[in-house]
Design an enzyme around this catalytic site. Structure first.
Site, mmCIF file in Angstrom:
data_model
loop_
_atom_site.group_PDB
_atom_site.id
_atom_site.type_symbol
_atom_site.label_atom_id
_atom_site.label_comp_id
_atom_site.label_asym_id
_atom_site.label_seq_id
_atom_site.Cartn_x
_atom_site.Cartn_y
_atom_site.Cartn_z
ATOM 1 N N SER A 1 38.369 25.343 -9.125
ATOM 2 C CA SER A 1 37.511 27.390 -8.932
ATOM 3 C C SER A 1 36.632 27.086 -7.058
ATOM 4 C CB SER A 1 36.247 27.523 -9.635
ATOM 5 O OG SER A 1 36.603 29.314 -9.351
ATOM 6 N N THR A 2 36.241 27.815 -6.895
ATOM 7 C CA THR A 2 35.645 27.755 -5.927
ATOM 8 C C THR A 2 35.552 26.561 -5.188
ATOM 9 O OG1 THR A 2 33.890 29.199 -6.394
ATOM 10 C CG2 THR A 2 34.016 28.021 -3.550
ATOM 11 N N HIS B 1 40.830 28.322 -10.316
ATOM 12 C CA HIS B 1 40.382 30.644 -11.330
ATOM 13 C C HIS B 1 41.675 31.311 -10.065
ATOM 14 C CE1 HIS B 1 36.697 29.009 -13.590
ATOM 15 N NE2 HIS B 1 37.552 29.060 -14.344
ATOM 16 N N MET C 1 31.785 27.356 -8.859
ATOM 17 C CA MET C 1 30.835 27.445 -9.308
ATOM 18 C C MET C 1 31.088 27.630 -11.408
ATOM 19 S SD MET C 1 30.256 30.833 -6.736
ATOM 20 C CE MET C 1 29.068 31.465 -7.989
ATOM 21 N N ASP D 1 32.402 26.526 -16.041
ATOM 22 C CA ASP D 1 34.058 26.455 -16.988
ATOM 23 C C ASP D 1 34.378 24.755 -16.869
ATOM 24 O OD1 ASP D 1 35.563 27.082 -18.304
ATOM 25 O OD2 ASP D 1 37.032 28.073 -16.477
#
Length: 343
Positions: free
Chosen positions: A164-165, A191, A283, A286
């Site tokens: 993600s991030t 993401h 973050m 997940d």
């Protein structure tokens, strides 16, 4: 939204890129949120100057268009640490949820050391929809690691990666090291919204020896090919044919679209113990539930370490749940996969 939160102090605002550069130099904030499109000086030009003179954590705000996606990836190449989609309809329809997502992102980034994230390598050739701003070449940084210190690569038929991030930079670091004849397919669940995954897959394909494509329904899984889950949808293994992908619309109740948990769970069912799963920076948590299913099936799970993660949330969740067989920095992950692929 930011000023209303007790953990955030908004020190100032800027009405254009030129003013932003001056105020960052004067105030030295922990985090900067910056629009891509601004008068007098655009966000890309301002970002270059900020990173050269007063590097800090910069989050780009970008509209959901392919052109804006390309420019935002350009910003990540210049050192921006993350981005936030500027979807006016979403902000109006659910401002509380969207605002909290922005607040959480700012707080997480504000707690990091004030260092510049590892830049992405520029594209070899810019597509027409990319802005005219040119990116100075960023040399690849290789950290020598003895092969003897790398973890043993598991016997697997597929590699699946969730992020993600900070994921775009981490994925590029890993994938650009893989040889074109990498022996197994690679699934990528990052993401990102739809417009971004289309551009990001094209970017990675231009940079990598392996083939990288945005996954499509019915894709056959082939060695030497990486499949990026399309934004806004879910990517799973066909339960009737483990060599085939299913891309489906996401249930609106799902928080993440695409979801690492869903992809991991389907890979666990399709491949059992013959899987290497890697949870990278991001973050939230997940991937943790999916990693638990993979471990029950006998698969191996690696997690990125704290020092090389932009945000340690996703890998930390896997480590805390005692699901990680190895905790590695991004360079060791890259080198282990590269070494295995070159055998």
């Amino acid at each position: 939204m930011l000023a209303a939160h007790s953990g955030i102090q908004v020190v100032d605002t800027a009405k254009n890129g030129k003013e932003a550069v001056a105020k960052v130099k004067q105030l030295k904030p922990d985090v900067v949120t910056m629009d891509v499109e601004m008068p007098e000086m655009d966000g890309i030009t301002a970002l270059k100057l900020i990173m050269a003179e007063n590097p800090c954590q910069v989050v780009m705000l970008s509209s959901l268009t392919r052109r804006s996606a390309a420019v935002t990836l350009e910003a990540l190449a210049l050192g921006a640490v993350d981005y936030m989609e500027k979807d006016a309809r979403a902000w109006v329809a659910d401002s509380a949820t969207t605002g909290m997502a922005l607040v959480d992102k700012i707080i997480a980034l504000g707690g990091r050391k004030q260092t510049v994230s590892r830049p992405l390598t520029p594209m070899k050739s810019e597509p027409e929809h990319v802005s005219n701003s040119k990116i100075d070449a960023v040399p690849e940084v290789e950290i020598p690691v003895s092969v003897d210190t790398l973890p043993k690569f598991p016997d697997c038929k597929i590699v699946t990666i969730g992020s993600s991030t900070g994921g775009p930079a981490a994925l590029q670091t890993i994938l650009t090291g893989l040889p074109g004849d990498f022996p197994v397919p690679v699934l990528l669940t990052q993401h990102m919204p739809k417009a971004f995954t289309t551009v990001f897959a094209r970017r990675l394909n231009d940079l990598c020896a392996i083939k990288v494509k945005e996954a499509e329904d019915g894709d056959q899984l082939l060695p030497g090919c990486a499949y990026l889950a399309p934004g806004g949808q879910q990517m799973i293994i066909d339960p009737l044919n483990a060599a085939k992908l299913i891309i489906r619309e996401s249930d609106e109740r799902m928080t993440y679209k695409p979801s690492v948990d869903l992809t991991f769970a389907s890979v666990a069912k399709g491949y059992g113990s013959r899987v290497l799963a890697i949870v990278l920076t991001g973050m939230g948590a997940d991937g943790c539930d999916g990693a638990r299913m993979l471990k029950k099936a006998g698969a191996r799970v690696w997690a990125q370490d704290k020092d090389s993660s932009t945000i340690f949330g996703m890998p930390k969740a896997v480590i805390t749940a005692e699901l990680a067989d190895a905790v590695l920095n991004i360079d060791n992950i890259r080198q282990t996969l590269t070494h295995w692929g070159q055998r």
